[in-house]
Design a protein around this motif. Sequence first.
Motif, short mmCIF file in Angstrom:
data_model
loop_
_atom_site.label_atom_id
_atom_site.label_comp_id
_atom_site.label_asym_id
_atom_site.label_seq_id
_atom_site.Cartn_x
_atom_site.Cartn_y
_atom_site.Cartn_z
N PRO A 96 -8.28 44.16 -20.06
CA PRO A 96 -8.70 45.54 -20.95
C PRO A 96 -8.36 45.15 -22.42
N GLU A 97 -7.40 44.46 -22.87
CA GLU A 97 -7.24 44.14 -24.31
C GLU A 97 -7.85 43.28 -24.91
N ALA A 98 -9.40 42.76 -24.28
CA ALA A 98 -10.02 41.73 -24.88
C ALA A 98 -10.72 42.10 -25.98
N THR A 99 -10.61 40.87 -26.90
CA THR A 99 -11.25 41.10 -28.25
C THR A 99 -12.67 40.74 -28.21
N CYS A 100 -13.17 39.89 -27.24
CA CYS A 100 -14.60 39.24 -27.19
C CYS A 100 -15.13 39.48 -25.81
N ALA A 110 -18.69 39.41 -23.00
CA ALA A 110 -20.23 39.44 -22.73
C ALA A 110 -20.48 39.27 -21.35
N ASP A 111 -21.49 39.81 -21.14
CA ASP A 111 -22.05 39.68 -19.65
C ASP A 111 -22.99 38.93 -19.54
N GLY A 112 -23.31 37.91 -18.63
CA GLY A 112 -24.46 36.98 -18.09
C GLY A 112 -25.01 37.43 -16.93
N TYR A 113 -26.28 37.06 -16.83
CA TYR A 113 -27.05 37.20 -15.66
C TYR A 113 -28.02 35.93 -15.43
N ASN A 114 -28.03 35.38 -14.17
CA ASN A 114 -28.90 34.50 -13.90
C ASN A 114 -29.94 35.03 -12.84
N PRO A 115 -31.19 35.47 -13.26
CA PRO A 115 -32.03 36.12 -12.35
C PRO A 115 -32.60 35.13 -11.44
N LEU A 116 -32.31 33.68 -11.48
CA LEU A 116 -32.99 33.14 -10.52
C LEU A 116 -32.23 32.81 -9.38
N CYS A 117 -30.87 33.24 -9.36
CA CYS A 117 -30.11 33.20 -8.29
C CYS A 117 -29.27 34.50 -8.01
N GLY A 118 -29.49 35.50 -8.98
CA GLY A 118 -28.72 36.72 -9.01
C GLY A 118 -27.08 36.71 -9.34
N ASP A 119 -26.77 35.59 -9.92
CA ASP A 119 -25.26 35.54 -10.49
C ASP A 119 -25.10 36.47 -11.42
N ARG A 120 -24.07 37.22 -11.61
CA ARG A 120 -23.41 37.91 -12.56
C ARG A 120 -22.22 37.62 -12.90
N VAL A 121 -22.08 37.46 -14.23
CA VAL A 121 -20.58 37.13 -14.60
C VAL A 121 -20.24 37.91 -15.85
N THR A 122 -19.02 38.40 -15.91
CA THR A 122 -18.22 39.08 -17.37
C THR A 122 -17.28 38.16 -17.71
N VAL A 123 -17.45 37.54 -18.84
CA VAL A 123 -16.17 36.81 -19.59
C VAL A 123 -15.67 37.63 -20.60
N GLN A 124 -14.27 37.85 -20.56
CA GLN A 124 -13.40 38.47 -21.52
C GLN A 124 -12.39 37.67 -21.93
N LEU A 125 -12.18 37.56 -23.39
CA LEU A 125 -11.21 36.77 -24.08
C LEU A 125 -10.27 37.61 -24.96
N ILE A 126 -8.98 37.30 -24.97
CA ILE A 126 -8.30 37.40 -26.21
C ILE A 126 -8.01 36.25 -27.21
N VAL A 127 -8.58 36.55 -28.52
CA VAL A 127 -8.64 35.64 -29.32
C VAL A 127 -7.71 35.92 -30.45
N ASP A 128 -6.51 35.24 -30.75
CA ASP A 128 -5.79 35.70 -31.91
C ASP A 128 -6.27 35.47 -33.18
#
Length: 151
Positions: free
Chosen positions: A25-29, A31-49
């Motif tokens: 929840p406190e992520a500073t960065c 993004a959501d990614g989607y690979n339509p060829l396979c249907g993969d979805r991923v959200t990457v969240q980071l806390i960068v100081d």
Amino acid sequence: MDLRELYQEVILDHNKSPRNFGELPEATCKADGYNPLCGDRVTVQLIVDANSVIEQVKFQGSGCAISTASASLLTEALHGKTVVQAQELATRFKNLVTEANEPVSGSEELGKLEVFAGVCEFPSRVKCATLAWHTLLSALEEGNENIVSTE
Ligand code: ZN
């Protein structure tokens, strides 16, 4: 154990019990990614100081074993790295799975990520393996919410 066996073992392990899976929840960065060829979805969240060090990284999403394992290994690899080191690692990883030879500065080691060299044998799965890394780069560049697609 050869690389191929190691590859399968690592993929199975990280798909079964993904590391750092969940909400940040406190992520500073983010993004959501989607690979339509396979249907993969991923959200990457980071806390960068303030010193550009990645303090925490988590992922969520659903997809095939390769996309999940790749995202899981990504979160392990990036902990404590700087943004620049993370970007280097992403380029190295993409080179590894596509057999490309894009020059990469710095000396970041792939370590456990080396097993993904096995993906070269399955060209249709390359986008599954790189999805989380493309998403990571997008999160680091924009520093806010955005959506990337590997297409
Ligand atoms: Zn996939």
